[in-house]
Motif scaffolding. Structure first.
Motif, short mmCIF file in Angstrom:
data_model
loop_
_atom_site.label_atom_id
_atom_site.label_comp_id
_atom_site.label_asym_id
_atom_site.label_seq_id
_atom_site.Cartn_x
_atom_site.Cartn_y
_atom_site.Cartn_z
N UNK A 1 16.16 -60.94 9.79
CA UNK A 1 17.30 -60.67 10.66
C UNK A 1 17.18 -61.36 12.01
N UNK A 2 15.98 -61.76 12.38
CA UNK A 2 15.74 -62.41 13.68
C UNK A 2 14.50 -63.27 13.58
N UNK A 3 14.33 -64.17 14.56
CA UNK A 3 13.11 -64.96 14.60
C UNK A 3 11.92 -64.03 14.75
N UNK A 4 10.90 -64.21 13.92
CA UNK A 4 9.76 -63.30 13.99
C UNK A 4 8.67 -63.79 14.92
N UNK A 5 7.76 -62.90 15.21
CA UNK A 5 6.44 -63.25 15.70
C UNK A 5 5.62 -63.64 14.47
#
Length: 266
Positions: free
Chosen positions: A75-79
């Motif tokens: 859903x979003x850029x991860x770490x």
């Protein structure tokens, strides 16, 4: 509020399930963690050991693409947090803009790092000693694991980790890393753009007793990033070996990682 995704990337010779303690800890800290395996990894250690051919021939670019594809579904850029070869892949994903931040623990050597200590050469010899291993999946013996991973541990703990978590690893990445400085950047899978100013923050973690990626190698990699202005930090855990993400002291490394992420605003 959506939870920040965290993707853990394992290195050669360890199964993705070795991240289980980290997954629980990061979930408890409010993140959304996952640890995808390599293409060809089985669901379990035993299944992967029984089918080494599924890992044969995989290279750094193959693995980077596979993790990039997995990240694309989030859903979003991860770490991204990578250990050993996974630390090299984490750097590549960060440079590509696929990840929001990265932690590279005992990371595989990137192009531009010229120092190769003798102990590192010995640790890589199970893969590098035969040219044909480039196209095979290689398994470590308990003795080789003890020298490369468990040298800072009691012998019994090293044996236990070997029995629980080791799997065959593709030989190709070891050759790609070893020859990276003999190839143009455009032709080397181990090349990373270290001059970017618009990437997310990056943390290097080294173990003072690491044989596979000695601290001098990790520090040299971090120094390559000094030409850019994005955040690059380095931390040394003295007397820790390459097993630091899964041995009895794993929590110290995980705690430091969480604290650093909090300082970066994640």
């Amino acid at each position: 509020m959506p939870k920040t995704p965290v993707v853990f990337i394992h290195g050669l010779w360890l199964h993705a399930t070795a991240w289980s303690n980290w997954l629980e800890m990061f979930e408890s800290a409010g993140y959304d963690p996952s640890a995808p395996g390599y293409p060809g990894d089985g669901a379990s250690v035993q299944d992967t050991r029984e089918h080494p051919e599924r890992l044969a021939g995989l290279g750094i670019n193959d693995l980077t693409t596979a993790y990039g594809n997995a990240i694309a579904d989030l859903s979003a850029k991860p770490i991204v947090i990578g250990h050993s070869l996974g630390g090299l892949i984490a750097q590549k994903l960060l440079a590509q803009g696929t990840a929001a931040a990265a932690i590279a623990i005992d990371p595989g050597q990137i192009k531009g790092v010229l120092r190769i200590p003798l102990v590192q050469l010995r640790s890589g010899s199970p893969a590098l000693r035969r040219p044909g291993n480039r196209h095979r999946a290689i398994s470590l013996t308990a003795e080789q694991f003890r020298f490369g991973f468990g040298n800072a541990l009691p012998a019994a703990e090293s044996q236990d980790l070997f029995d629980r978590w080791t799997i065959p690893g593709p030989g190709r990445p070891a050759f790609e890393v070893a020859t990276s400085n003999l190839r143009r950047a455009s032709a080397s899978p181990a090349a990373v753009d270290t001059r970017l100013d618009d990437r997310g923050p990056l943390l290097f973690i080294a173990g003072g007793a690491d044989h596979i990626v000695p601290p001098a190698v990790v520090k040299a990699a971090a120094k390559l990033y000094s030409a850019g202005h994005a955040t690059t930090d380095y931390h040394l855990f003295p007397r820790r070996g390459h097993s630091m993400v899964l041995d009895h002291g794993w929590r110290d490394v995980a705690d430091y990682s969480l604290d650093w992420l909090a300082r970066q605003g994640f």
